[in-house]
Design an enzyme around this catalytic site. Structure first.
Site, mmCIF file in Angstrom:
data_model
loop_
_atom_site.group_PDB
_atom_site.id
_atom_site.type_symbol
_atom_site.label_atom_id
_atom_site.label_comp_id
_atom_site.label_asym_id
_atom_site.label_seq_id
_atom_site.Cartn_x
_atom_site.Cartn_y
_atom_site.Cartn_z
ATOM 1 N N LYS A 267 -3.827 3.256 4.689
ATOM 2 C CA LYS A 267 -4.986 2.882 3.772
ATOM 3 C C LYS A 267 -5.170 1.492 3.509
ATOM 4 O O LYS A 267 -6.470 1.181 3.402
ATOM 5 C CB LYS A 267 -4.987 3.900 2.557
ATOM 6 C CG LYS A 267 -3.563 3.728 1.731
ATOM 7 C CD LYS A 267 -3.851 4.789 0.586
ATOM 8 C CE LYS A 267 -2.567 4.706 -0.220
ATOM 9 N NZ LYS A 267 -1.470 5.316 0.266
ATOM 10 N N ASN B 263 -6.199 0.168 -5.465
ATOM 11 C CA ASN B 263 -4.961 0.466 -5.413
ATOM 12 C C ASN B 263 -4.034 -0.696 -4.852
ATOM 13 O O ASN B 263 -2.762 -0.986 -4.761
ATOM 14 C CB ASN B 263 -4.538 1.777 -4.551
ATOM 15 C CG ASN B 263 -2.821 2.292 -4.640
ATOM 16 O OD1 ASN B 263 -2.375 2.255 -5.690
ATOM 17 N ND2 ASN B 263 -2.196 2.132 -3.561
ATOM 18 N N HIS C 88 5.630 11.242 -2.105
ATOM 19 C CA HIS C 88 5.593 11.256 -3.493
ATOM 20 C C HIS C 88 6.098 12.850 -3.890
ATOM 21 O O HIS C 88 5.683 13.485 -4.894
ATOM 22 C CB HIS C 88 4.215 10.977 -4.140
ATOM 23 C CG HIS C 88 3.715 9.853 -3.933
ATOM 24 N ND1 HIS C 88 4.524 8.576 -4.490
ATOM 25 C CD2 HIS C 88 2.778 9.109 -3.186
ATOM 26 C CE1 HIS C 88 3.763 7.474 -4.020
ATOM 27 N NE2 HIS C 88 2.874 7.656 -3.053
#
Length: 449
Positions: A120, A143, A188
């Protein structure tokens, strides 16, 4: 007794760059704001006290009775919304939000939104470069780089945002012009109960979007709700209308749009099979944003990528050294191994991996290492878990430090091989962050003689 929502008392939970951007934004709106952080001296505390000395600051362990006094919590992405104090506030009627939710309400230009387990940052940066080359007043952040709220008021006519699953958890209706989930792999898992919860968080990027950019090579890229969305698709060897794809002929492998050849993959400035996919995603996002194709193709040819993302460092004794420190999850490392395995001769990959695994399953590394691996050199806290998962695929060597790992990798590598730092893990057990890890690797490789 429940709080009265109209009181609009807002608690910013978590400081740092994002928390500061939230305080600045809310203060500019004349809102009543306080800040909470579980750390005694969080990053940005001195700046906050200098700029906003009247803003109350609650430091130390979160206490539910304090949080329930607020009608709205703006939670920084590093803090799980399952935190008991946050959950207590929600049960008491508080609205739980994040900085991207605040941003979406007041954004002054269309949004191109990008998420995914891997790639990303590369795609976000590439789309931003394409927009700049096309003469657009583009602002890039989220981000990466600049927090989204700090992008406001700069006269943008386009925003390009990288968004994490943590940011999307607290985003209700992004309303992007174009949105994409590049891919989904385990990441995560120390924060999510299962992969489905992680996937559902990513899916929030499509809420209110006009165009969905869909990776046909990853079914989890497809929006769950699609009634009002226009699809632009991409994928390898998927030549179809309204699709970016690849096609082979005597000249090589082409990236295509519909039936039209656009450019040969060997012309790209980026290396690796996975980066062909990233370029196709960027072209699809840019098309949805109205960027001219010739400009986008020119940028794709010139764009050399970012540090720590399959970054070529040097060739020494016939061995190439690659820094993929940003490979902080299993999917990223699988992709790097498959994309960077030498295409000809007897060359193999010597992998340097390890760190904090974040609860991930390392088993998917076994297959690509069986095909393309020479050996694996393991470092960090979860090296034993990695060794257990891949020990049948390649010889495994443990190293006590990055210096030791590089020395072991150099000893094991043969001419034609690639030494690849792609840890499949977070870095915090040994380094400040993935950039620190990658910088140290680069410095050591450059110093070899």
């Amino acid at each position: 007794m429940s709080v009265i929502a109209s009181d609009r008392r807002t608690l910013v939970v978590g400081l740092g760059k994002t928390g500061l951007s939230c305080v600045r934004f809310l203060q500019a709106q004349g809102r009543s704001v306080a800040v909470a952080d579980s750390r005694a001296e969080p990053p940005g505390l001195d700046t906050l006290r200098a700029e906003y000395p009247d803003v109350p600051v609650l430091l130390g362990p979160f206490q539910p009775e304090r949080f329930t006094a607020y009608s709205e919590l703006v939670v920084s992405p590093g803090i799980a919304i399952s935190e008991p104090a946050i959950a207590a506030a929600a049960e008491n009627g508080a609205r739980i939000r994040g900085d991207i939710d605040l941003f979406a309400e007041v954004a002054e230009a269309p949004i191109v939104a990008i998420t995914g387990s891997n790639g990303k940052t590369t795609v976000t940066t590439l789309v931003g470069e394409m927009a700049r080359a096309a003469g657009r007043r583009v602002e890039v952040g989220g981000n990466i780089g600049t927090p989204a709220l700090d992008l406001l008021g700069r006269g943008a006519d386009l925003y390009v945002l990288e968004l994490s699953s943590f940011q999307l958890e607290t985003t209700t209706d992004l309303g992007a012009l174009a949105a994409t989930i590049l891919n989904i792999s385990d990441d995560h898992m120390d924060r999510y109960p299962n992969k489905m919860a992680y996937y559902q968080a990513k899916q929030r990027i499509y809420q209110g979007a006009r165009h969905a950019i869909v990776n046909l090579d990853d079914a989890l890229s497809t929006p769950m709700a699609r009634d009002t969305l226009r699809f632009i698709c991409y994928g390898f060897h998927r030549v179809n209308p309204e699709t970016f794809s690849t096609r082979d002929d005597d000249e090589g492998t082409w990236i295509t749009w519909g039936l039209d050849n656009l450019l040969l993959t060997r012309e790209l400035g980026l290396i690796g099979h996975h980066n062909v996919s990233n370029v196709m995603a960027a072209l699809a996002l840019g098309k949805a944003a109205g960027l001219p194709m010739p400009v986008m193709l020119d940028v794709a040819r010139r764009f050399r990528g970012l540090p720590h993302r399959c970054e070529f460092i040097r060739t020494l004794d016939g061995v190439e050294y690659i820094n993929d420190s940003k490979g902080t999850n299993v999917g990223a490392t699988v992709s790097a191994i498959e994309s960077l395995a030498p295409a000809s001769g007897d060359g193999k990959v010597v992998l340097i991996a390890g760190g904090e695994g974040k609860g991930a399953d390392f088993a998917p590394l076994e297959a690509p290492l069986s095909l393309h691996g020479r050996a694996a050199v393991l470092i960090g806290r979860d090296a034993p878990l990695l060794a257990s998962a891949i020990g049948h695929a390649v010889p495994v060597v443990n190293a006590s430090s990055l210096d030791d790992a590089l020395a072991q990798a150099r000893r094991l590598a043969q001419p034609g091989d690639r030494v690849l730092l792609s840890p499949a893990c977070a870095s915090f057990d040994m380094f400040r962050d993935y950039e620190d890890r990658g910088d140290q690797f680069r410095q050591r490789v450059e110093a070899l003689s």
